[in-house]
Design an enzyme around this catalytic site. Sequence first.
Site, PDB file in Angstrom:
ATOM      1  CD  GLU A  85     -19.816 -33.709 -11.680  1.00 27.08           C
ATOM      2  OE1 GLU A  85     -20.573 -34.595 -12.133  1.00 27.08           O
ATOM      3  OE2 GLU A  85     -19.257 -33.809 -10.577  1.00 27.08           O
ATOM      4  NE  ARG A 133      -4.630 -32.965  -3.987  1.00 29.18           N
ATOM      5  CZ  ARG A 133      -3.546 -33.441  -3.379  1.00 29.18           C
ATOM      6  NH1 ARG A 133      -2.413 -33.504  -4.041  1.00 29.18           N
ATOM      7  NH2 ARG A 133      -3.585 -33.848  -2.119  1.00 29.18           N
TER       8      ARG A 133
END
Lengths: 327, 302
Positions: A68, A176
Amino acid sequence: MFDNNVSAPALIGTSGDSLREAFGKALAAIADEFPKLVVLDADVAGGTGVHHFRKAHPERLIQFGIAEQNMMAAAGGLAAVGMLPVVTGFAVFLSRAFEQARLSISYCKRNAKIVASHPGLDVGPDGGSAQALEDIAAFRAIPGMTVISPADPYETALATRAILEFEGPVYMRTGRSAARRLFGDDHVFEIGKGEIIRHGHDVTLVACGVEVARALDAADLLIDAGISARVVNMATIKPIDIELLARCARETGAIVTAEDHNIHGGLGSAVAEAVAKVHPCPIEFVGVNDTFGTSGEPDELADHFAITAPFIAKSAERAVARKRGLQ
Amino acid sequence: MTSAKITVRNGAIPADAPDTDIEVQIADAARFVRRHTIASIFRAGSGHPGGALSCADILACLFGAELNVWPSGTDERLRDRFVLSKGHACPALYAIGAYHGFCDKTAALALRKLGSPFQGHPHVRDLPWVETSTGSLGQGFSVALGMAMGMKLQKMPSRTYVVLGDGELQEGEVWEAAMCAAHHKLDNLCAIVDYNKLQSDASNDVIMRIEPLADKWRAFGWTVFEIDGHNIPEILSTLHLAASTHNHPSVLIAHTVKGKGVPYMENGPAWHGSVKLTRQQAEEALAALGADRQEIMELLDV
Protein backbone atom coordinates in the site's frame (compact mmCIF):
# COMPACT_ATOMS: atom_id res chain seq x y z
CA MET A 1 -5.83 1.51 -24.00
CA PHE A 2 -8.95 3.37 -22.92
CA ASP A 3 -11.45 1.55 -25.13
CA ASN A 4 -14.87 3.10 -24.85
CA ASN A 5 -16.97 0.20 -26.04
CA VAL A 6 -18.24 -0.96 -22.65
CA SER A 7 -21.88 -0.28 -21.83
CA ALA A 8 -22.68 1.19 -18.44
CA PRO A 9 -24.18 -1.13 -15.84
CA ALA A 10 -27.75 -0.13 -15.16
CA LEU A 11 -28.18 -0.77 -11.48
CA ILE A 12 -26.33 1.58 -9.21
CA GLY A 13 -27.06 2.19 -5.58
CA THR A 14 -29.80 -0.39 -5.24
CA SER A 15 -31.12 -0.99 -1.75
CA GLY A 16 -29.25 -3.85 -0.14
CA ASP A 17 -26.03 -3.06 -1.95
CA SER A 18 -23.10 -2.40 0.28
CA LEU A 19 -21.46 0.98 -0.16
CA ARG A 20 -18.37 -0.71 -1.59
CA GLU A 21 -20.42 -2.46 -4.27
CA ALA A 22 -22.20 0.80 -5.07
CA PHE A 23 -18.83 2.53 -5.39
CA GLY A 24 -17.42 -0.15 -7.69
CA LYS A 25 -20.49 -0.16 -9.93
CA ALA A 26 -20.59 3.62 -10.15
CA LEU A 27 -16.90 3.77 -10.97
CA ALA A 28 -17.35 1.25 -13.78
CA ALA A 29 -20.38 3.08 -15.14
CA ILE A 30 -18.88 6.57 -15.31
CA ALA A 31 -15.29 5.72 -16.22
CA ASP A 32 -15.75 6.70 -19.85
CA GLU A 33 -16.43 10.26 -18.77
CA PHE A 34 -13.00 10.46 -17.14
CA PRO A 35 -10.44 9.44 -19.77
CA LYS A 36 -7.48 9.89 -17.40
CA LEU A 37 -9.02 7.76 -14.66
CA VAL A 38 -7.00 4.78 -13.42
CA VAL A 39 -7.80 2.66 -10.39
CA LEU A 40 -5.03 1.37 -8.15
CA ASP A 41 -5.52 -1.91 -6.34
CA ALA A 42 -3.50 -3.83 -3.73
CA ASP A 43 -4.96 -7.28 -4.43
CA VAL A 44 -8.32 -6.57 -2.79
CA ALA A 45 -10.43 -5.65 -5.84
CA GLY A 46 -12.87 -8.40 -4.92
CA GLY A 47 -13.46 -6.75 -1.55
CA THR A 48 -13.49 -3.06 -2.42
CA GLY A 49 -16.10 -3.24 -5.18
CA VAL A 50 -13.38 -2.51 -7.74
CA HIS A 51 -14.01 -5.90 -9.38
CA HIS A 52 -16.91 -4.20 -11.20
CA PHE A 53 -14.49 -1.65 -12.61
CA ARG A 54 -11.92 -4.31 -13.46
CA LYS A 55 -14.49 -6.26 -15.42
CA ALA A 56 -15.56 -3.23 -17.43
CA HIS A 57 -12.14 -1.58 -17.83
CA PRO A 58 -9.39 -4.13 -17.17
CA GLU A 59 -6.77 -1.99 -18.89
CA ARG A 60 -7.36 0.85 -16.45
CA LEU A 61 -6.86 -1.19 -13.29
CA ILE A 62 -3.25 -0.97 -12.08
CA GLN A 63 -2.20 -3.79 -9.83
CA PHE A 64 0.27 -2.91 -7.06
CA GLY A 65 0.22 -6.17 -5.15
CA ILE A 66 0.06 -6.12 -1.38
CA ALA A 67 2.13 -2.96 -1.03
CA GLU A 68 0.00 0.00 0.00
CA GLN A 69 2.81 2.45 0.71
CA ASN A 70 4.20 2.20 -2.80
CA MET A 71 0.68 2.35 -4.26
CA MET A 72 -0.21 5.52 -2.37
CA ALA A 73 2.95 7.42 -3.30
CA ALA A 74 2.78 6.16 -6.91
CA ALA A 75 -0.68 7.74 -7.12
CA GLY A 76 1.08 11.06 -6.50
CA GLY A 77 3.37 10.36 -9.45
CA LEU A 78 0.51 9.31 -11.73
CA ALA A 79 -1.36 12.51 -10.87
CA ALA A 80 1.80 14.54 -11.44
CA VAL A 81 1.88 13.47 -15.10
CA GLY A 82 -1.82 14.11 -15.66
CA MET A 83 -3.60 10.88 -14.74
CA LEU A 84 -6.59 10.75 -12.37
CA PRO A 85 -5.64 7.99 -9.90
CA VAL A 86 -8.08 6.41 -7.45
CA VAL A 87 -6.29 4.49 -4.72
CA THR A 88 -8.46 1.68 -3.36
CA GLY A 89 -8.07 -0.70 -0.46
CA PHE A 90 -9.27 -1.59 3.01
CA ALA A 91 -9.35 1.40 5.33
CA VAL A 92 -7.04 -0.12 7.89
CA PHE A 93 -4.36 -0.93 5.30
CA LEU A 94 -4.58 2.39 3.51
CA SER A 95 -3.94 3.97 6.89
CA ARG A 96 -0.49 2.36 6.86
CA ALA A 97 0.23 4.60 3.89
CA PHE A 98 -0.84 7.68 5.84
CA GLU A 99 2.48 9.43 5.42
CA GLN A 100 2.54 8.74 1.68
CA ALA A 101 -0.90 10.35 1.44
CA ARG A 102 0.39 13.27 3.47
CA LEU A 103 3.62 13.96 1.56
CA SER A 104 3.26 12.61 -1.95
CA ILE A 105 -0.43 13.46 -2.41
CA SER A 106 -1.69 16.27 -0.19
CA TYR A 107 1.51 18.27 0.40
CA CYS A 108 2.06 18.16 -3.37
CA LYS A 109 -1.62 19.11 -3.91
CA ARG A 110 -2.17 16.18 -6.27
CA ASN A 111 -5.54 15.43 -7.76
CA ALA A 112 -5.65 11.88 -6.39
CA LYS A 113 -8.51 10.08 -4.66
CA ILE A 114 -8.32 7.54 -1.86
CA VAL A 115 -11.36 5.28 -1.44
CA ALA A 116 -11.32 3.01 1.58
CA SER A 117 -13.68 0.12 2.12
CA HIS A 118 -14.05 -1.88 5.34
CA PRO A 119 -14.16 0.97 7.86
CA GLY A 120 -15.24 0.65 11.48
CA LEU A 121 -17.17 -2.06 13.30
CA ASP A 122 -19.08 -2.56 10.04
CA VAL A 123 -16.18 -4.85 9.03
CA GLY A 124 -17.54 -7.46 11.43
CA PRO A 125 -16.02 -10.93 11.92
CA ASP A 126 -12.49 -10.10 10.72
CA GLY A 127 -12.06 -8.55 14.12
CA GLY A 128 -10.26 -5.72 15.82
CA SER A 129 -7.14 -5.72 13.65
CA ALA A 130 -9.22 -5.13 10.51
CA GLN A 131 -11.61 -2.47 11.84
CA ALA A 132 -10.33 1.02 11.05
CA LEU A 133 -11.67 3.25 13.81
CA GLU A 134 -9.07 5.98 13.44
CA ASP A 135 -8.96 6.72 9.71
CA ILE A 136 -11.24 9.78 9.70
CA ALA A 137 -9.19 11.35 12.49
CA ALA A 138 -5.92 10.64 10.71
CA PHE A 139 -6.88 11.81 7.23
CA ARG A 140 -8.82 14.79 8.57
CA ALA A 141 -5.59 16.04 10.14
CA ILE A 142 -3.85 16.28 6.75
CA PRO A 143 -4.01 19.85 5.39
CA GLY A 144 -5.90 20.03 2.11
CA MET A 145 -7.49 16.58 2.43
CA THR A 146 -11.26 16.42 1.91
CA VAL A 147 -12.89 13.63 3.93
CA ILE A 148 -16.20 12.06 2.90
CA SER A 149 -18.34 9.26 4.34
CA PRO A 150 -21.59 8.70 2.40
CA ALA A 151 -24.60 7.09 4.04
CA ASP A 152 -26.34 4.86 1.53
CA PRO A 153 -25.64 3.09 -1.78
CA TYR A 154 -27.21 5.80 -3.88
CA GLU A 155 -25.33 8.59 -2.17
CA THR A 156 -22.13 6.59 -2.57
CA ALA A 157 -22.71 6.45 -6.32
CA LEU A 158 -23.31 10.20 -6.41
CA ALA A 159 -20.25 10.84 -4.25
CA THR A 160 -18.12 8.72 -6.55
CA ARG A 161 -18.89 11.04 -9.42
CA ALA A 162 -18.49 14.11 -7.22
CA ILE A 163 -14.98 13.21 -6.06
CA LEU A 164 -13.84 12.54 -9.63
CA GLU A 165 -15.17 15.93 -10.73
CA PHE A 166 -13.61 17.64 -7.70
CA GLU A 167 -10.06 18.98 -8.04
CA GLY A 168 -7.86 17.94 -5.13
CA PRO A 169 -7.09 15.08 -2.75
CA VAL A 170 -10.04 13.24 -1.21
CA TYR A 171 -10.36 10.42 1.32
CA MET A 172 -13.70 8.61 1.00
CA ARG A 173 -15.01 5.82 3.23
CA THR A 174 -17.33 3.22 1.79
CA GLY A 175 -18.56 0.22 3.82
CA ARG A 176 -18.59 -3.54 3.86
CA SER A 177 -22.12 -4.51 4.92
CA ALA A 178 -25.36 -4.43 2.99
CA ALA A 179 -26.85 -0.99 3.45
CA ARG A 180 -30.42 0.22 3.41
CA ARG A 181 -31.34 2.80 0.82
CA LEU A 182 -32.17 6.06 2.58
CA PHE A 183 -32.42 8.51 -0.28
CA GLY A 184 -34.64 8.80 -3.33
CA ASP A 185 -33.62 9.41 -6.90
CA ASP A 186 -33.92 13.16 -6.33
CA HIS A 187 -31.16 13.11 -3.70
CA VAL A 188 -28.37 15.59 -4.34
CA PHE A 189 -24.84 15.16 -3.08
CA GLU A 190 -22.56 18.15 -2.82
CA ILE A 191 -19.09 18.02 -1.26
CA GLY A 192 -19.00 20.20 1.85
CA LYS A 193 -22.75 20.29 2.39
CA GLY A 194 -24.65 18.57 5.19
CA GLU A 195 -28.34 17.91 4.77
CA ILE A 196 -31.29 17.93 7.16
CA ILE A 197 -32.98 14.63 6.30
CA ARG A 198 -35.56 14.74 9.10
CA HIS A 199 -37.03 17.78 10.75
CA GLY A 200 -37.13 18.29 14.50
CA HIS A 201 -36.61 21.05 17.05
CA ASP A 202 -35.38 19.65 20.41
CA VAL A 203 -32.04 18.15 19.39
CA THR A 204 -29.99 17.54 16.23
CA LEU A 205 -28.54 14.11 15.53
CA VAL A 206 -25.51 14.58 13.26
CA ALA A 207 -24.31 11.35 11.69
CA CYS A 208 -22.22 9.97 8.84
CA GLY A 209 -21.87 6.62 7.09
CA VAL A 210 -23.77 3.67 8.54
CA GLU A 211 -24.78 5.73 11.56
CA VAL A 212 -27.17 7.88 9.51
CA ALA A 213 -29.68 5.02 9.27
CA ARG A 214 -29.31 4.42 13.03
CA ALA A 215 -29.82 8.12 13.74
CA LEU A 216 -33.09 8.01 11.79
CA ASP A 217 -34.17 5.02 13.86
CA ALA A 218 -33.17 6.88 17.03
CA ALA A 219 -35.36 9.81 15.99
CA ASP A 220 -38.30 7.38 15.84
CA LEU A 221 -37.49 6.06 19.30
CA LEU A 222 -37.32 9.60 20.67
CA ILE A 223 -40.93 10.32 19.71
CA ASP A 224 -42.04 8.15 22.65
CA ALA A 225 -39.83 10.20 24.97
CA GLY A 226 -41.51 13.34 23.70
CA ILE A 227 -38.37 14.58 21.96
CA SER A 228 -38.46 15.96 18.46
CA ALA A 229 -35.11 15.06 16.88
CA ARG A 230 -33.68 16.61 13.75
CA VAL A 231 -31.33 14.36 11.74
CA VAL A 232 -28.44 15.70 9.68
CA ASN A 233 -26.54 13.57 7.20
CA MET A 234 -23.02 15.00 7.43
CA ALA A 235 -21.46 13.14 4.52
CA THR A 236 -18.54 15.55 4.26
CA ILE A 237 -16.55 15.59 7.48
CA LYS A 238 -13.91 17.93 6.11
CA PRO A 239 -14.57 20.68 5.28
CA ILE A 240 -17.46 20.48 7.75
CA ASP A 241 -20.65 22.39 6.95
CA ILE A 242 -20.24 24.98 9.68
CA GLU A 243 -23.20 27.10 8.57
CA LEU A 244 -25.60 24.21 8.88
CA LEU A 245 -24.16 23.30 12.28
CA ALA A 246 -24.55 26.89 13.50
CA ARG A 247 -28.15 26.87 12.38
CA CYS A 248 -28.90 23.51 14.05
CA ALA A 249 -27.17 24.57 17.28
CA ARG A 250 -29.19 27.79 17.30
CA GLU A 251 -32.52 26.17 16.42
CA THR A 252 -32.34 22.98 18.50
CA GLY A 253 -29.83 23.92 21.21
CA ALA A 254 -28.44 20.39 21.61
CA ILE A 255 -26.45 18.04 19.39
CA VAL A 256 -25.60 14.35 19.30
CA THR A 257 -22.96 13.06 16.92
CA ALA A 258 -22.94 9.44 15.75
CA GLU A 259 -20.18 7.65 13.86
CA ASP A 260 -18.69 4.19 13.38
CA HIS A 261 -15.29 5.50 14.50
CA ASN A 262 -13.36 6.33 17.62
CA ILE A 263 -15.04 9.19 19.50
CA HIS A 264 -11.70 10.98 19.30
CA GLY A 265 -10.83 12.91 16.18
CA GLY A 266 -13.68 11.95 13.87
CA LEU A 267 -17.07 13.45 13.06
CA GLY A 268 -17.82 14.26 16.71
CA SER A 269 -14.61 16.20 17.09
CA ALA A 270 -15.16 18.04 13.82
CA VAL A 271 -18.69 19.01 14.89
CA ALA A 272 -17.53 20.07 18.37
CA GLU A 273 -14.74 22.23 16.93
CA ALA A 274 -17.22 24.01 14.69
CA VAL A 275 -20.03 24.38 17.23
CA ALA A 276 -17.67 25.62 19.95
CA LYS A 277 -16.72 28.42 17.62
CA VAL A 278 -20.08 29.51 16.22
CA HIS A 279 -22.80 28.61 18.73
CA PRO A 280 -21.75 26.55 21.79
CA CYS A 281 -24.38 24.10 23.04
CA PRO A 282 -24.43 20.70 24.79
CA ILE A 283 -23.01 17.94 22.58
CA GLU A 284 -23.04 14.19 23.24
CA PHE A 285 -20.78 11.84 21.30
CA VAL A 286 -21.81 8.40 20.05
CA GLY A 287 -18.92 6.36 18.70
CA VAL A 288 -16.48 3.71 19.78
CA ASN A 289 -15.18 4.82 23.15
CA ASP A 290 -11.44 4.93 22.50
CA THR A 291 -10.98 1.19 22.24
CA PHE A 292 -10.36 -1.42 19.55
CA GLY A 293 -13.06 -3.60 18.01
CA THR A 294 -13.40 -7.36 18.10
CA SER A 295 -15.00 -10.16 16.09
CA GLY A 296 -18.76 -10.39 15.71
CA GLU A 297 -21.49 -9.54 13.23
CA PRO A 298 -21.71 -5.79 12.48
CA ASP A 299 -25.06 -5.34 14.23
CA GLU A 300 -23.90 -7.30 17.27
CA LEU A 301 -20.76 -5.19 17.43
CA ALA A 302 -22.70 -1.96 17.05
CA ASP A 303 -24.82 -3.00 20.02
CA HIS A 304 -21.82 -4.24 22.02
CA PHE A 305 -19.94 -0.99 21.50
CA ALA A 306 -23.06 1.13 22.05
CA ILE A 307 -23.50 2.87 18.69
CA THR A 308 -27.00 1.60 17.77
CA ALA A 309 -30.21 3.63 17.72
CA PRO A 310 -31.14 3.12 21.41
CA PHE A 311 -27.76 4.48 22.46
CA ILE A 312 -28.12 7.47 20.16
CA ALA A 313 -31.58 8.08 21.64
CA LYS A 314 -30.23 7.88 25.19
CA SER A 315 -27.51 10.38 24.31
CA ALA A 316 -30.14 12.65 22.83
CA GLU A 317 -32.11 12.56 26.06
CA ARG A 318 -28.96 13.50 27.96
CA ALA A 319 -28.20 16.34 25.60
CA VAL A 320 -31.72 17.68 25.90
CA ALA A 321 -31.57 17.42 29.72
CA ARG A 322 -28.29 19.32 29.73
CA LYS A 323 -29.79 21.96 27.50
CA ARG A 324 -32.75 22.38 29.80
CA GLY A 325 -30.45 22.53 32.82
CA LEU A 326 -28.58 25.32 31.14
CA GLN A 327 -31.70 27.26 30.22
CA MET B 1 35.77 1.70 -18.35
CA THR B 2 36.95 3.37 -21.54
CA SER B 3 33.87 4.93 -22.92
CA ALA B 4 32.75 5.18 -26.49
CA LYS B 5 31.85 8.57 -27.88
CA ILE B 6 29.77 10.37 -25.27
CA THR B 7 26.16 10.73 -26.35
CA VAL B 8 24.35 13.87 -25.34
CA ARG B 9 20.67 13.01 -25.09
CA ASN B 10 19.10 16.35 -24.33
CA GLY B 11 20.73 18.65 -26.85
CA ALA B 12 22.05 20.95 -24.13
CA ILE B 13 25.51 20.54 -25.60
CA PRO B 14 26.00 20.15 -29.37
CA ALA B 15 26.01 16.44 -30.14
CA ASP B 16 29.16 16.76 -32.22
CA ALA B 17 31.12 18.51 -29.49
CA PRO B 18 34.38 16.73 -28.67
CA ASP B 19 34.17 14.50 -25.60
CA THR B 20 36.69 16.64 -23.81
CA ASP B 21 34.49 19.72 -24.22
CA ILE B 22 31.49 17.88 -22.83
CA GLU B 23 33.52 16.69 -19.88
CA VAL B 24 34.84 20.16 -19.23
CA GLN B 25 31.37 21.67 -19.24
CA ILE B 26 29.92 19.06 -16.90
CA ALA B 27 32.91 19.24 -14.57
CA ASP B 28 32.36 22.98 -14.40
CA ALA B 29 28.71 22.42 -13.43
CA ALA B 30 29.70 19.89 -10.77
CA ARG B 31 32.23 22.31 -9.31
CA PHE B 32 29.54 25.01 -9.22
CA VAL B 33 27.18 22.59 -7.44
CA ARG B 34 29.77 21.77 -4.78
CA ARG B 35 30.66 25.40 -4.09
CA HIS B 36 27.03 26.44 -4.03
CA THR B 37 26.20 23.57 -1.65
CA ILE B 38 28.85 24.66 0.83
CA ALA B 39 27.85 28.32 0.61
CA SER B 40 24.13 27.73 1.05
CA ILE B 41 24.62 25.37 3.99
CA PHE B 42 27.00 27.87 5.61
CA ARG B 43 24.45 30.66 5.15
CA ALA B 44 21.59 28.50 6.45
CA GLY B 45 23.48 27.45 9.55
CA SER B 46 22.34 23.87 8.91
CA GLY B 47 22.01 21.32 6.12
CA HIS B 48 23.40 18.01 4.89
CA PRO B 49 26.67 18.55 2.94
CA GLY B 50 28.05 14.99 2.71
CA GLY B 51 25.34 13.42 0.57
CA ALA B 52 24.92 16.56 -1.54
CA LEU B 53 28.61 16.55 -2.47
CA SER B 54 28.57 12.83 -3.26
CA CYS B 55 25.82 13.18 -5.90
CA ALA B 56 27.10 16.41 -7.48
CA ASP B 57 28.69 14.71 -10.50
CA ILE B 58 25.60 12.56 -11.07
CA LEU B 59 23.32 15.61 -11.06
CA ALA B 60 25.69 17.53 -13.29
CA CYS B 61 25.63 14.69 -15.84
CA LEU B 62 21.85 14.28 -15.69
CA PHE B 63 21.01 17.94 -16.11
CA GLY B 64 23.95 18.68 -18.40
CA ALA B 65 23.50 15.96 -20.99
CA GLU B 66 20.73 13.48 -20.25
CA LEU B 67 17.47 15.00 -19.05
CA ASN B 68 15.10 16.55 -21.54
CA VAL B 69 14.26 19.40 -19.20
CA TRP B 70 14.50 23.09 -19.82
CA PRO B 71 13.63 26.06 -17.66
CA SER B 72 11.23 27.67 -20.09
CA GLY B 73 9.68 24.53 -21.53
CA THR B 74 6.30 23.27 -20.45
CA ASP B 75 5.71 20.45 -22.91
CA GLU B 76 4.35 17.83 -20.55
CA ARG B 77 4.70 15.01 -23.07
CA LEU B 78 8.34 15.54 -23.90
CA ARG B 79 9.71 16.62 -20.55
CA ASP B 80 11.68 14.01 -18.64
CA ARG B 81 10.98 13.90 -14.92
CA PHE B 82 13.76 13.97 -12.36
CA VAL B 83 13.13 13.13 -8.71
CA LEU B 84 15.68 13.56 -5.93
CA SER B 85 14.36 10.86 -3.63
CA LYS B 86 17.14 11.53 -1.13
CA GLY B 87 15.60 14.94 -0.55
CA HIS B 88 18.07 15.99 2.15
CA ALA B 89 20.69 16.40 -0.61
CA CYS B 90 18.61 19.26 -2.07
CA PRO B 91 21.35 21.94 -1.83
CA ALA B 92 22.90 20.08 -4.77
CA LEU B 93 19.57 20.01 -6.64
CA TYR B 94 18.98 23.72 -6.07
CA ALA B 95 22.52 24.42 -7.26
CA ILE B 96 22.26 22.42 -10.48
CA GLY B 97 18.89 24.08 -11.10
CA ALA B 98 20.48 27.48 -10.59
CA TYR B 99 23.38 26.58 -12.88
CA HIS B 100 20.96 25.71 -15.69
CA GLY B 101 18.66 28.68 -15.14
CA PHE B 102 15.69 27.03 -13.38
CA CYS B 103 16.11 29.54 -10.57
CA ASP B 104 18.24 32.51 -9.66
CA LYS B 105 21.75 31.65 -8.49
CA THR B 106 21.82 34.15 -5.63
CA ALA B 107 18.24 33.44 -4.54
CA ALA B 108 19.09 29.74 -4.30
CA LEU B 109 21.66 30.56 -1.63
CA ALA B 110 18.77 31.42 0.74
CA LEU B 111 18.46 27.80 1.84
CA ARG B 112 16.18 26.83 4.75
CA LYS B 113 15.03 30.42 5.36
CA LEU B 114 11.53 31.55 6.24
CA GLY B 115 9.86 32.83 3.09
CA SER B 116 12.39 31.18 0.76
CA PRO B 117 11.16 28.53 -1.69
CA PHE B 118 14.41 26.65 -1.09
CA GLN B 119 13.20 24.62 1.87
CA GLY B 120 15.29 22.13 3.81
CA HIS B 121 13.75 19.44 1.61
CA PRO B 122 12.39 20.06 -1.91
CA HIS B 123 8.76 21.12 -2.24
CA VAL B 124 7.09 21.05 -5.65
CA ARG B 125 4.58 23.76 -4.73
CA ASP B 126 7.47 26.12 -3.99
CA LEU B 127 9.62 25.03 -6.94
CA PRO B 128 7.65 23.29 -9.72
CA TRP B 129 10.81 22.04 -11.44
CA VAL B 130 11.69 19.72 -8.52
CA GLU B 131 8.68 17.67 -9.80
CA THR B 132 7.61 16.23 -6.41
CA SER B 133 8.18 16.92 -2.75
CA THR B 134 10.64 14.61 -1.05
CA GLY B 135 12.26 14.23 2.33
CA SER B 136 10.60 11.05 3.54
CA LEU B 137 12.92 8.36 2.24
CA GLY B 138 11.47 5.85 -0.21
CA GLN B 139 8.55 7.98 -1.31
CA GLY B 140 10.31 9.79 -4.14
CA PHE B 141 11.10 6.45 -5.72
CA SER B 142 7.43 5.40 -5.66
CA VAL B 143 6.38 8.76 -7.05
CA ALA B 144 8.92 8.39 -9.86
CA LEU B 145 7.49 4.94 -10.58
CA GLY B 146 4.00 6.46 -10.78
CA MET B 147 5.31 9.09 -13.20
CA ALA B 148 6.90 6.41 -15.39
CA MET B 149 3.62 4.44 -15.36
CA GLY B 150 1.64 7.54 -16.30
CA MET B 151 4.05 8.24 -19.17
CA LYS B 152 3.57 4.72 -20.50
CA LEU B 153 -0.22 4.90 -20.18
CA GLN B 154 -0.23 8.14 -22.15
CA LYS B 155 2.42 6.94 -24.61
CA MET B 156 4.74 9.79 -23.74
CA PRO B 157 8.25 9.49 -25.12
CA SER B 158 9.75 10.98 -21.96
CA ARG B 159 11.65 9.14 -19.22
CA THR B 160 11.81 9.30 -15.43
CA TYR B 161 15.04 9.45 -13.47
CA VAL B 162 15.38 9.14 -9.72
CA VAL B 163 18.39 9.45 -7.42
CA LEU B 164 18.28 7.33 -4.26
CA GLY B 165 20.55 7.30 -1.25
CA ASP B 166 22.12 4.08 -0.03
CA GLY B 167 20.68 4.37 3.48
CA GLU B 168 17.35 5.02 1.82
CA LEU B 169 17.42 1.46 0.48
CA GLN B 170 16.69 0.29 4.02
CA GLU B 171 13.13 1.58 3.60
CA GLY B 172 10.77 -1.28 2.74
CA GLU B 173 8.88 0.95 0.33
CA VAL B 174 11.92 1.02 -1.96
CA TRP B 175 11.64 -2.73 -2.52
CA GLU B 176 7.88 -2.56 -2.96
CA ALA B 177 8.55 -0.07 -5.74
CA ALA B 178 11.47 -2.07 -7.17
CA MET B 179 9.26 -5.17 -7.45
CA CYS B 180 6.44 -3.13 -8.97
CA ALA B 181 8.59 -1.37 -11.59
CA ALA B 182 9.98 -4.67 -12.86
CA HIS B 183 6.54 -6.32 -12.84
CA HIS B 184 5.14 -3.52 -14.98
CA LYS B 185 8.23 -3.50 -17.27
CA LEU B 186 8.93 0.18 -16.74
CA ASP B 187 11.94 0.52 -19.02
CA ASN B 188 11.40 4.29 -19.01
CA LEU B 189 12.46 4.39 -15.35
CA CYS B 190 16.11 4.83 -14.42
CA ALA B 191 17.28 4.80 -10.80
CA ILE B 192 20.70 5.97 -9.70
CA VAL B 193 21.93 4.91 -6.27
CA ASP B 194 24.36 7.37 -4.73
CA TYR B 195 26.37 4.66 -3.02
CA ASN B 196 28.66 6.55 -0.67
CA LYS B 197 28.53 3.76 1.93
CA LEU B 198 27.72 6.10 4.82
CA GLN B 199 24.48 7.14 6.40
CA SER B 200 23.42 9.38 9.26
CA ASP B 201 25.10 7.73 12.20
CA ALA B 202 27.70 5.40 10.72
CA SER B 203 28.46 3.19 7.72
CA ASN B 204 25.72 1.14 6.04
CA ASP B 205 27.54 -1.96 7.22
CA VAL B 206 27.25 -0.91 10.87
CA ILE B 207 23.67 0.41 10.74
CA MET B 208 22.04 -2.13 8.40
CA ARG B 209 23.93 -4.03 5.74
CA ILE B 210 22.54 -3.50 2.22
CA GLU B 211 24.97 -5.75 0.34
CA PRO B 212 24.94 -7.69 -1.92
CA LEU B 213 23.39 -4.70 -3.60
CA ALA B 214 23.75 -5.48 -7.30
CA ASP B 215 22.41 -8.99 -6.69
CA LYS B 216 19.41 -7.58 -4.87
CA TRP B 217 18.46 -5.31 -7.76
CA ARG B 218 19.06 -8.09 -10.29
CA ALA B 219 16.89 -10.45 -8.24
CA PHE B 220 14.14 -7.84 -8.31
CA GLY B 221 14.26 -7.82 -12.12
CA TRP B 222 16.29 -4.72 -12.86
CA THR B 223 19.07 -4.20 -15.37
CA VAL B 224 22.04 -3.28 -13.21
CA PHE B 225 25.10 -1.17 -13.99
CA GLU B 226 27.89 -0.50 -11.51
CA ILE B 227 29.89 2.64 -12.09
CA ASP B 228 32.24 5.16 -10.54
CA GLY B 229 29.84 7.95 -9.62
CA HIS B 230 32.54 10.59 -10.02
CA ASN B 231 33.70 9.54 -13.49
CA ILE B 232 31.81 11.80 -15.87
CA PRO B 233 32.34 9.89 -19.14
CA GLU B 234 31.39 6.67 -17.39
CA ILE B 235 28.22 8.16 -15.89
CA LEU B 236 27.17 9.57 -19.27
CA SER B 237 27.83 6.46 -21.30
CA THR B 238 26.04 4.28 -18.75
CA LEU B 239 23.01 6.57 -18.71
CA HIS B 240 22.97 6.17 -22.46
CA LEU B 241 23.06 2.38 -22.18
CA ALA B 242 20.31 2.45 -19.55
CA ALA B 243 18.10 4.52 -21.84
CA SER B 244 18.26 1.80 -24.49
CA THR B 245 17.22 -1.01 -22.12
CA HIS B 246 13.94 -2.64 -23.07
CA ASN B 247 11.36 -4.33 -20.83
CA HIS B 248 13.31 -3.79 -17.62
CA PRO B 249 13.85 -0.74 -15.46
CA SER B 250 17.51 0.09 -15.02
CA VAL B 251 19.59 1.05 -12.02
CA LEU B 252 23.03 2.60 -11.86
CA ILE B 253 24.81 1.72 -8.65
CA ALA B 254 27.13 4.68 -8.51
CA HIS B 255 30.06 4.22 -6.15
CA THR B 256 30.74 7.61 -4.64
CA VAL B 257 32.63 9.30 -1.83
CA LYS B 258 30.64 11.08 0.81
CA GLY B 259 31.73 14.71 1.02
CA LYS B 260 33.58 14.39 -2.33
CA GLY B 261 35.72 17.41 -3.15
CA VAL B 262 36.19 18.68 0.40
CA PRO B 263 39.08 16.73 1.91
CA TYR B 264 38.11 17.16 5.55
CA MET B 265 34.58 15.91 4.82
CA GLU B 266 35.42 12.97 2.58
CA ASN B 267 34.24 9.65 3.99
CA GLY B 268 33.22 11.20 7.29
CA PRO B 269 29.72 10.30 8.52
CA ALA B 270 29.83 13.40 10.75
CA TRP B 271 29.17 15.41 7.59
CA HIS B 272 26.00 13.56 6.69
CA GLY B 273 23.69 15.13 9.18
CA SER B 274 22.43 18.62 9.44
CA VAL B 275 25.59 20.48 10.39
CA LYS B 276 26.54 24.06 11.11
CA LEU B 277 29.59 25.11 9.14
CA THR B 278 31.91 27.69 10.68
CA ARG B 279 33.24 30.49 8.53
CA GLN B 280 36.65 28.89 8.60
CA GLN B 281 35.29 25.50 7.56
CA ALA B 282 33.30 27.05 4.73
CA GLU B 283 36.31 28.99 3.46
CA GLU B 284 38.54 25.94 3.67
CA ALA B 285 35.99 23.86 1.77
CA LEU B 286 35.58 26.48 -0.97
CA ALA B 287 39.34 26.85 -1.31
CA ALA B 288 39.61 23.09 -1.72
CA LEU B 289 36.98 23.39 -4.47
CA GLY B 290 39.21 25.84 -6.29
CA ALA B 291 37.46 29.08 -5.37
CA ASP B 292 39.71 32.17 -5.12
CA ARG B 293 39.37 34.89 -2.45
CA GLN B 294 37.00 36.95 -4.56
CA GLU B 295 34.75 33.97 -5.31
CA ILE B 296 34.73 32.92 -1.66
CA MET B 297 33.66 36.43 -0.60
CA GLU B 298 30.89 36.46 -3.21
CA LEU B 299 29.58 33.06 -2.18
CA LEU B 300 29.62 33.66 1.54
CA ASP B 301 28.89 37.38 1.86
CA VAL B 302 26.88 38.77 -1.04
